[in-house]
Design an enzyme around this catalytic site. Structure first.
Site, PDB file in Angstrom:
ATOM      1  N   SER A  28       0.740  -1.327   0.023  1.00 22.70           N
ATOM      2  CA  SER A  28      -0.104   0.007   0.022  1.00 22.70           C
ATOM      3  C   SER A  28       1.010   1.329  -0.051  1.00 22.70           C
ATOM      4  CB  SER A  28      -0.836   0.038   1.301  1.00 22.70           C
ATOM      5  OG  SER A  28      -1.697  -1.133   1.158  1.00 22.70           O
ATOM      6  N   HIS A  58      -3.067   0.793  -4.202  1.00 21.35           N
ATOM      7  CA  HIS A  58      -2.404  -0.378  -5.191  1.00 21.35           C
ATOM      8  C   HIS A  58      -2.838   0.149  -6.615  1.00 21.35           C
ATOM      9  CE1 HIS A  58      -1.324  -3.149  -1.940  1.00 21.35           C
ATOM     10  NE2 HIS A  58      -2.043  -2.442  -1.340  1.00 21.35           N
ATOM     11  N   HIS A  80      -5.117  -9.051  -1.306  1.00 18.14           N
ATOM     12  CA  HIS A  80      -5.033  -9.619   0.262  1.00 18.14           C
ATOM     13  C   HIS A  80      -6.274 -10.469   0.615  1.00 18.14           C
ATOM     14  CE1 HIS A  80      -3.823  -5.453  -0.361  1.00 18.14           C
ATOM     15  NE2 HIS A  80      -2.877  -5.466   0.581  1.00 18.14           N
ATOM     16  N   TYR A  82      -7.970 -10.476   3.020  1.00 20.38           N
ATOM     17  CA  TYR A  82      -9.287  -9.790   3.499  1.00 20.38           C
ATOM     18  C   TYR A  82     -10.086  -9.348   2.385  1.00 20.38           C
ATOM     19  CZ  TYR A  82      -6.734  -5.399   2.624  1.00 20.38           C
ATOM     20  OH  TYR A  82      -5.986  -4.331   2.179  1.00 20.38           O
ATOM     21  N   GLU A  83      -9.561  -9.366   1.049  1.00 24.76           N
ATOM     22  CA  GLU A  83     -10.480  -8.918  -0.007  1.00 24.76           C
ATOM     23  C   GLU A  83     -11.320 -10.057  -0.604  1.00 24.76           C
ATOM     24  OE1 GLU A  83      -8.348  -6.729  -3.017  1.00 24.76           O
ATOM     25  OE2 GLU A  83      -6.523  -7.418  -1.740  1.00 24.76           O
ATOM     26  N   ALA A 110       3.179  -2.034   3.900  1.00 24.17           N
ATOM     27  CA  ALA A 110       2.893  -1.193   4.939  1.00 24.17           C
ATOM     28  C   ALA A 110       2.666  -2.068   6.103  1.00 24.17           C
ATOM     29  CB  ALA A 110       1.903  -0.309   4.620  1.00 24.17           C
ATOM     30  N   MET A 205      -1.138  -6.864   6.921  1.00 26.22           N
ATOM     31  CA  MET A 205      -2.199  -7.651   6.576  1.00 26.22           C
ATOM     32  C   MET A 205      -2.023  -8.431   5.268  1.00 26.22           C
ATOM     33  SD  MET A 205      -5.360  -5.060   7.149  1.00 26.22           S
ATOM     34  CE  MET A 205      -5.255  -3.987   8.554  1.00 26.22           C
ATOM     35  N   SER A 206      -0.727  -8.722   4.991  1.00 29.59           N
ATOM     36  CA  SER A 206      -0.343  -9.288   3.923  1.00 29.59           C
ATOM     37  C   SER A 206       1.094 -10.013   3.835  1.00 29.59           C
ATOM     38  CB  SER A 206       0.000  -8.292   2.584  1.00 29.59           C
ATOM     39  OG  SER A 206       1.096  -7.363   3.070  1.00 29.59           O
ATOM     40  N   ASN A 229       2.768   3.558  11.176  1.00 32.23           N
ATOM     41  CA  ASN A 229       2.320   3.801  12.475  1.00 32.23           C
ATOM     42  C   ASN A 229       2.837   2.865  13.472  1.00 32.23           C
ATOM     43  OD1 ASN A 229       0.265   2.002  10.733  1.00 32.23           O
ATOM     44  ND2 ASN A 229      -0.059   1.582  12.816  1.00 32.23           N
ATOM     45  N   HIS A 241      -6.519   3.748   6.869  1.00 35.12           N
ATOM     46  CA  HIS A 241      -5.972   3.319   5.655  1.00 35.12           C
ATOM     47  C   HIS A 241      -5.422   4.455   5.055  1.00 35.12           C
ATOM     48  CE1 HIS A 241      -5.055   1.009   2.257  1.00 35.12           C
ATOM     49  NE2 HIS A 241      -5.873   1.582   1.341  1.00 35.12           N
TER      50      HIS A 241
HETATM   51  N1  HPA Z   1      -1.899  -3.080  11.248  1.00 34.83           N
HETATM   52  C1  HPA Z   1      -1.830  -3.849  10.182  1.00 34.83           C
HETATM   53  N2  HPA Z   1      -1.638  -3.284   8.973  1.00 34.83           N
HETATM   54  C2  HPA Z   1      -1.030  -2.217   8.880  1.00 34.83           C
HETATM   55  C3  HPA Z   1      -0.714  -1.445   9.988  1.00 34.83           C
HETATM   56  C4  HPA Z   1      -1.060  -1.757  11.324  1.00 34.83           C
HETATM   57  O1  HPA Z   1      -1.070  -1.141  12.386  1.00 34.83           O
HETATM   58  N3  HPA Z   1      -0.403  -0.385   9.487  1.00 34.83           N
HETATM   59  C5  HPA Z   1      -0.203  -0.215   8.113  1.00 34.83           C
HETATM   60  N4  HPA Z   1      -0.697  -1.613   7.813  1.00 34.83           N
END
Ligand code: HPA
Length: 271
Positions: A28, A58, A80, A82-83, A110, A205-206, A229, A241
């Site tokens: 991402s 993306h 992903h 989750y999609e 990310a 998440m990937s 973050n 996001h």
């Molecule tokens: N958690 C999960 N996925 C992420 C995060 C997070 O804090 N930051 C960017 N992708």
């Protein structure tokens, strides 16, 4: 002809038949790396069976061409879990990468950090991962090849190359353990405390399904997180996001430096 061989032939007809050496999967907000490659861009929509990769941040294109004189295939979008609920959604793209001749793949993502010394804007090289989801992209694979060893799944030699390139560029590239959380909701602070206790340094998440699939296919693999973050409960910013997409380019600039330097030093050595 297998589906991956057919797609590889289609890609070679448009982008040239020289073997690809390295695949890059962009996470991402890390898409601008695709623009650094001199080559041919093919929409996923023109590659039957490729994921729709519709998550914003993306750009669902495959770019095949040269980066620092090395032939690469850059996947601008990933699917992903989750999609669609399918953890094997990246299997066909990785099979195609293998059919194009690649030796290795570098996945990027990310991620949220759980380590005080790894801050938003920093990169982290994955030394290992924890499959916190319990899912596996090889469930249902009928052959014995499904029993993939995952010791040193994150290739030590490729990691050493990446660390040396980062050193040479003056970019900090600490190593850490990435935990895969399915998403798409972010984690709770209690989940983050649990993942931290279990040995995770970053969460996202990937990537983990792709590492498993790459090893299954005999591709060497490394992965790099761009920390956007501090993970839930560890920072003051509101996790979203939008925030991920806004922050990822900070890491992307460093990532491009590291990758370019690594490729420049490669010559004809195995990656
Ligand atoms: N958690 C999960 N996925 C992420 C995060 C997070 O804090 N930051 C960017 N992708």
């Amino acid at each position: 002809m297998s589906k991956s061989a057919e797609l590889a032939a289609l890609i070679q007809a448009r982008a040239g038949a020289a073997p690809v050496r390295l695949g890059l999967i962009l996470g991402s907000g890390l898409g601008h790396l695709a623009a650094a490659v001199q080559g041919v861009a093919i929409d996923y929509a023109d590659l039957p069976g490729f994921p729709h990769a519709a998550v914003s941040g993306h750009d669902p294109k495959l770019v095949v061409g040269d980066l620092e004189g090395v032939r690469v295939a850059v996947f601008g979008g990933r699917a992903h879990y989750y999609e669609t609920g399918n953890p094997a959604a990246m299997r066909l793209p990785l099979e195609v990468l293998k059919a194009l001749g690649a030796e290795a793949v570098i996945a990027t993502n990310a991620a949220g950090s759980m380590r005080a010394d790894i801050r938003p804007g920093d990169l982290m090289l994955l030394s290992d991962h924890i499959n916190f989801s319990g899912l596996n992209p090889l469930i249902g694979e009928p052959t014995e090849a499904r029993f993939v060893p995952m010791t040193d799944a994150h290739d030590p030699a490729l990691r050493a190359r990446l660390r040396a390139a980062a050193d040479a560029e003056g970019v900090a590239l600490p190593e850490g353990v990435y935990a895969w959380y399915s998403g798409p909701s972010f984690e709770t602070p209690a989940e983050i405390r649990a993942i931290r206790l279990l040995g995770g340094d970053a969460v996202g998440m990937s990537t983990v399904p792709e590492v498993i699939l790459a090893r299954f296919l005999g591709l060497r693999v490394a992965a790099i997180s761009s920390v956007t973050n501090m993970a839930a409960g560890l920072g003051t910013e509101r996790i979203s996001h939008e925030h991920t997409k806004a922050m990822a380019p900070l890491g992307a600039v460093k990532l491009e430096k590291v990758l370019r330097r690594m490729l420049r030093g490669l010559g004809n050595d195995p990656i």
